[in-house]
Design an enzyme around this catalytic site. Structure first.
Site, PDB file in Angstrom:
ATOM      1  N   GLU A  38     -75.049 -77.210  31.205  1.00 39.93           N
ATOM      2  CA  GLU A  38     -76.163 -76.271  31.078  1.00 39.93           C
ATOM      3  C   GLU A  38     -75.885 -74.960  31.833  1.00 39.93           C
ATOM      4  O   GLU A  38     -75.607 -74.987  33.041  1.00 39.93           O
ATOM      5  CB  GLU A  38     -77.448 -76.944  31.595  1.00 39.93           C
ATOM      6  CG  GLU A  38     -78.668 -76.047  31.667  1.00 39.93           C
ATOM      7  CD  GLU A  38     -79.155 -75.524  30.316  1.00 39.93           C
ATOM      8  OE1 GLU A  38     -79.126 -76.291  29.336  1.00 39.93           O
ATOM      9  OE2 GLU A  38     -79.555 -74.357  30.255  1.00 39.93           O
ATOM     10  N   THR A  80     -79.491 -74.055  23.889  1.00 39.21           N
ATOM     11  CA  THR A  80     -78.690 -75.284  23.908  1.00 39.21           C
ATOM     12  C   THR A  80     -78.616 -75.911  22.519  1.00 39.21           C
ATOM     13  O   THR A  80     -77.555 -76.394  22.097  1.00 39.21           O
ATOM     14  CB  THR A  80     -79.268 -76.303  24.917  1.00 39.21           C
ATOM     15  OG1 THR A  80     -79.395 -75.684  26.179  1.00 39.21           O
ATOM     16  CG2 THR A  80     -78.356 -77.526  25.059  1.00 39.21           C
ATOM     17  N   HIS A 195     -80.524 -75.203  35.250  1.00 40.68           N
ATOM     18  CA  HIS A 195     -81.358 -74.495  34.277  1.00 40.68           C
ATOM     19  C   HIS A 195     -82.173 -73.427  34.983  1.00 40.68           C
ATOM     20  O   HIS A 195     -82.639 -73.644  36.100  1.00 40.68           O
ATOM     21  CB  HIS A 195     -82.283 -75.491  33.565  1.00 40.68           C
ATOM     22  CG  HIS A 195     -82.880 -74.943  32.313  1.00 40.68           C
ATOM     23  ND1 HIS A 195     -83.851 -73.985  32.318  1.00 40.68           N
ATOM     24  CD2 HIS A 195     -82.608 -75.217  31.008  1.00 40.68           C
ATOM     25  CE1 HIS A 195     -84.162 -73.688  31.064  1.00 40.68           C
ATOM     26  NE2 HIS A 195     -83.417 -74.410  30.251  1.00 40.68           N
ATOM     27  N   ASP A 254     -72.769 -74.337  27.695  1.00 38.88           N
ATOM     28  CA  ASP A 254     -73.519 -74.209  26.440  1.00 38.88           C
ATOM     29  C   ASP A 254     -73.907 -72.770  26.111  1.00 38.88           C
ATOM     30  O   ASP A 254     -73.929 -72.377  24.951  1.00 38.88           O
ATOM     31  CB  ASP A 254     -74.746 -75.140  26.414  1.00 38.88           C
ATOM     32  CG  ASP A 254     -75.772 -74.855  27.512  1.00 38.88           C
ATOM     33  OD1 ASP A 254     -75.512 -74.018  28.397  1.00 38.88           O
ATOM     34  OD2 ASP A 254     -76.844 -75.481  27.465  1.00 38.88           O
ATOM     35  N   HIS A 255     -74.206 -71.987  27.135  1.00 41.15           N
ATOM     36  CA  HIS A 255     -74.601 -70.582  26.915  1.00 41.15           C
ATOM     37  C   HIS A 255     -74.678 -69.877  28.259  1.00 41.15           C
ATOM     38  O   HIS A 255     -74.519 -70.500  29.306  1.00 41.15           O
ATOM     39  CB  HIS A 255     -75.936 -70.485  26.170  1.00 41.15           C
ATOM     40  CG  HIS A 255     -77.041 -71.316  26.764  1.00 41.15           C
ATOM     41  ND1 HIS A 255     -77.608 -71.033  27.977  1.00 41.15           N
ATOM     42  CD2 HIS A 255     -77.648 -72.445  26.329  1.00 41.15           C
ATOM     43  CE1 HIS A 255     -78.541 -71.927  28.254  1.00 41.15           C
ATOM     44  NE2 HIS A 255     -78.578 -72.822  27.277  1.00 41.15           N
TER      45      HIS A 255
HETATM   46  C1  GP9 Z   1     -83.549 -78.781  27.210  1.00 40.45           C
HETATM   47  C2  GP9 Z   1     -82.186 -78.337  27.615  1.00 40.45           C
HETATM   48  C3  GP9 Z   1     -82.191 -76.892  27.987  1.00 40.45           C
HETATM   49  O1  GP9 Z   1     -83.600 -80.067  26.713  1.00 40.45           O
HETATM   50  O2  GP9 Z   1     -81.244 -78.644  26.666  1.00 40.45           O
HETATM   51  O3  GP9 Z   1     -82.389 -76.091  26.899  1.00 40.45           O
HETATM   52  P1  GP9 Z   1     -82.179 -74.510  26.957  1.00 40.45           P
HETATM   53  O4  GP9 Z   1     -83.450 -73.925  27.523  1.00 40.45           O
HETATM   54  O5  GP9 Z   1     -80.992 -74.231  27.829  1.00 40.45           O
HETATM   55  O6  GP9 Z   1     -81.937 -74.149  25.549  1.00 40.45           O
END
Ligand code: GP9
Length: 412
Positions: A38, A80, A195, A254-255
């Site tokens: 993440e 994500t 996050h 992921d980003h």
């Molecule tokens: C939520 C997690 C985070 O289940 O995958 O999502 P994001 O906000 O990074 O898209």
């Protein structure tokens, strides 16, 4: 009908499907374990904050792995979920909103479904509510056998950080499921602790925050470190369980985690002024492919993106999937990619970075004449449009040869 043939023809003529890499077939009968990290950006790799390494475990792991240091995330508003869509389909996410929500019930040739036909058991681990990003619905379409969502975990006040179950508890509690899973398996772990807004109680923090005007950037470093430690602990658990030797582990960011709103603080950290060129370069996320037994350090500098993981993994598994439509290329192929496209039409090639209607030299970051980027610009828009048509019109219904989709077509 004809639209699908036009797109197939485009892909045949333009997307290089070289499968002759040295690693072809290396993953045959091995487990594939993805870790979707993440919000982990590439700039933290091999960097320090307050004199401390940010990701000591990943930095070490890279020495025994294939590490792609010009690998870009390509997500849009679906964050994500868009990264998952890119990785499992080798298609682009949509211009407006998460494709998991808007077209989660389409027909796809997702990797989970493809590998399933080759005897793999496919699953996802993510300790959030199953319907977040409409995952429960979209995962059906991608063909996963199992989704270990929040309800498979014991989540309490003690083991919660920020958005939910802490990454360390998440990996720990996942082991019992992984150990009893039919092999070979194809699985993905999606972490959560790092996050936005990166709040981490001091008792979990191994390094100090940065000091700038951005609380977000300041707090980012200790949470990234927390995820680094959680991944280390997971590797130890894999080794203890005996699964490690039979698995290939692929870690990717992921980003982005730090948006352009924090450019001033980012500039302070990186010790430079952040230009639009730098903003594109900050969209690089780490990609580490770790193959136990292949332990030499190989940094691959080629320009690559999330769209390339599906063809790469299928080739590593030795799975031919000739009828499929993919926009990515095998990461290990010798040829350079034509471009890494972003959803807004910006792109990166080996030579140029195109953003905000400006063409930059990729190596130097200097502005160059727009004519250098012009030809690629049109190709990028054409390709994004083809990918969108496949999704908007659910064209894989007509492309699949399995009986299920043939039925669907007959009912149209
Ligand atoms: C939520 C997690 C985070 O289940 O995958 O999502 P994001 O906000 O990074 O898209």
């Amino acid at each position: 009908g004809s639209k699908l043939s036009e797109i197939e023809k485009y892909v045949d003529q333009n997307v290089d499907d070289t499968t002759s890499s040295d690693l072809r077939g290396i993953a045959k009968d091995k487990n594939i374990i993805y870790i979707s990290a993440e919000s982990v950006q590439n700039f933290v790799i091999n960097r320090k904050v307050n004199g401390e390494e940010i990701t000591p475990f990943l930095n070490d792991l890279i020495k025994d792995s294939y590490y792609f240091n010009n690998f870009y995330h390509q997500v849009n508003l679906g964050r994500t979920s868009d990264s998952e869509f890119l990785v499992e389909n080798s298609l682009y996410p949509l211009p407006n909103g998460s494709v998991f929500f808007t077209h989660g019930q389409n027909e796809y040739n997702g990797v989970p479904e493809i590998v399933n036909e080759h005897g793999y058991y496919s699953s996802v681990f993510h300790a959030n509510n199953k319907s977040f990003w409409n995952r429960d619905v979209a995962y059906e379409s991608l063909g996963y056998d199992q989704f270990y969502s929040q309800r498979y975990f014991n989540v309490n006040e003690e083991n919660t950080i920020g958005w939910g179950l802490s990454d360390k508890a998440f990996f720990d509690q996942s082991m019992k499921y992984l150990k009893s899973m039919p092999q070979p398996f194809y699985t993905k772990f999606i972490t959560l602790t790092n996050h936005h807004p990166y709040e981490l109680d001091e008792k979990y923090a191994s390094i100090d925050q940065f000091d700038s005007n951005s609380k977000t950037l300041n707090q980012y470093f200790p949470t990234v470190r927390y995820t680094d430690e959680a991944i280390e602990q997971f590797f130890n658990n894999l080794k203890e369980s005996g699964l490690y030797e039979d698995s290939i582990i692929i870690i990717y960011g992921d980003h982005f985690g730090i948006s352009e709103n924090h450019n001033k603080a980012m500039g302070q950290y990186l010790n430079k002024e952040i230009t639009p060129y730098d903003t594109v370069q900050l969209q690089r996320v780490p990609l580490i492919i770790h193959i136990p037994g292949h332990e030499d350090d190989r940094v691959i500098e080629k320009v690559t993106g999330q769209i390339d993981l599906k063809p790469t993994v299928l080739n590593m598994m030795g799975i031919k999937n000739e009828e499929d439509i993919m926009f990515g290329n095998d990461l290990f192929a010798d040829k350079p990619k034509r471009f890494v496209a972003f959803r807004d039409g910006d792109f990166v090639t080996e030579d140029y970075v195109y953003t905000k209607n400006t063409c930059y030299d990729r190596e130097s970051g200097e502005e160059v004449d727009g004519s250098f980027c012009e030809p690629t610009k049109d190709q990028v828009l054409k390709e994004l449009n083809y990918s969108d048509q496949l999704i908007y019109e659910d064209l894989f219904r007509f492309q699949n040869t399995d009986s299920n989709s043939a039925d669907k077509e007959n009912k149209e």
